[in-house]
Write a protein that holds these residues in place. Sequence first.
Motif, PDB file in Angstrom:
ATOM      1  N   UNK A  90       1.353  -1.296   0.107  1.00  0.00           N
ATOM      2  CA  UNK A  90      -0.232  -0.573   0.078  1.00  0.00           C
ATOM      3  C   UNK A  90       0.695   1.792   0.074  1.00  0.00           C
ATOM      4  N   UNK A  91       0.237   2.789  -1.028  1.00  0.00           N
ATOM      5  CA  UNK A  91       1.417   3.427  -0.964  1.00  0.00           C
ATOM      6  C   UNK A  91       0.574   4.256   0.299  1.00  0.00           C
ATOM      7  N   UNK A  92       1.131   5.148   0.812  1.00  0.00           N
ATOM      8  CA  UNK A  92       0.607   6.269   2.434  1.00  0.00           C
ATOM      9  C   UNK A  92       1.372   7.380   1.348  1.00  0.00           C
ATOM     10  N   UNK A  93       0.317   8.458   1.194  1.00  0.00           N
ATOM     11  CA  UNK A  93       0.634   9.712   0.455  1.00  0.00           C
ATOM     12  C   UNK A  93       1.862   9.986   1.151  1.00  0.00           C
ATOM     13  N   UNK A  94       2.845  10.546   1.141  1.00  0.00           N
ATOM     14  CA  UNK A  94       3.955  11.358   2.036  1.00  0.00           C
ATOM     15  C   UNK A  94       3.757  12.576   2.845  1.00  0.00           C
ATOM     16  N   UNK A  95       2.782  12.915   1.978  1.00  0.00           N
ATOM     17  CA  UNK A  95       1.893  14.891   2.424  1.00  0.00           C
ATOM     18  C   UNK A  95       1.017  15.048   3.303  1.00  0.00           C
TER      19      UNK A  95
END
Length: 128
Positions: A90-95
Amino acid sequence: MAGNFKTMDEYINTFPEDVQRILNELRQTIKEAAPDAQETINYQIPTFTLHGNLVHFAAFEKHIGFYPMPTGIEAFKKELSVYKTAKGSVQFPIDKPLPLSMIRRIVEYRVQENLARKQKKKDSVKKR
């Protein structure tokens, strides 16, 4: 960021301070959810192990990758639907803030899964 990392600290320290904070927050959440897990580097990224791989994580330019194996993604499919996912990631937005309570539940799920797999192996050995 390519390197031959030996520790999680080495990996995390290669990033800017704001990203280090995020990674350390994620690391701490995993440690709390899986206090018996060991820290290591696998595939050149931070990994927690407990009777096998538990979860991995990594930082990228625009997201934090979290890798709880395909079963971890499948078990939380509905909650993870707001994020970009693949079979085991899963990709969690860095911002955006990390969904730490969900991450904690995913890690706890993976701990139970690995412990159950270990017990099943132990039981099958006893039957021989």
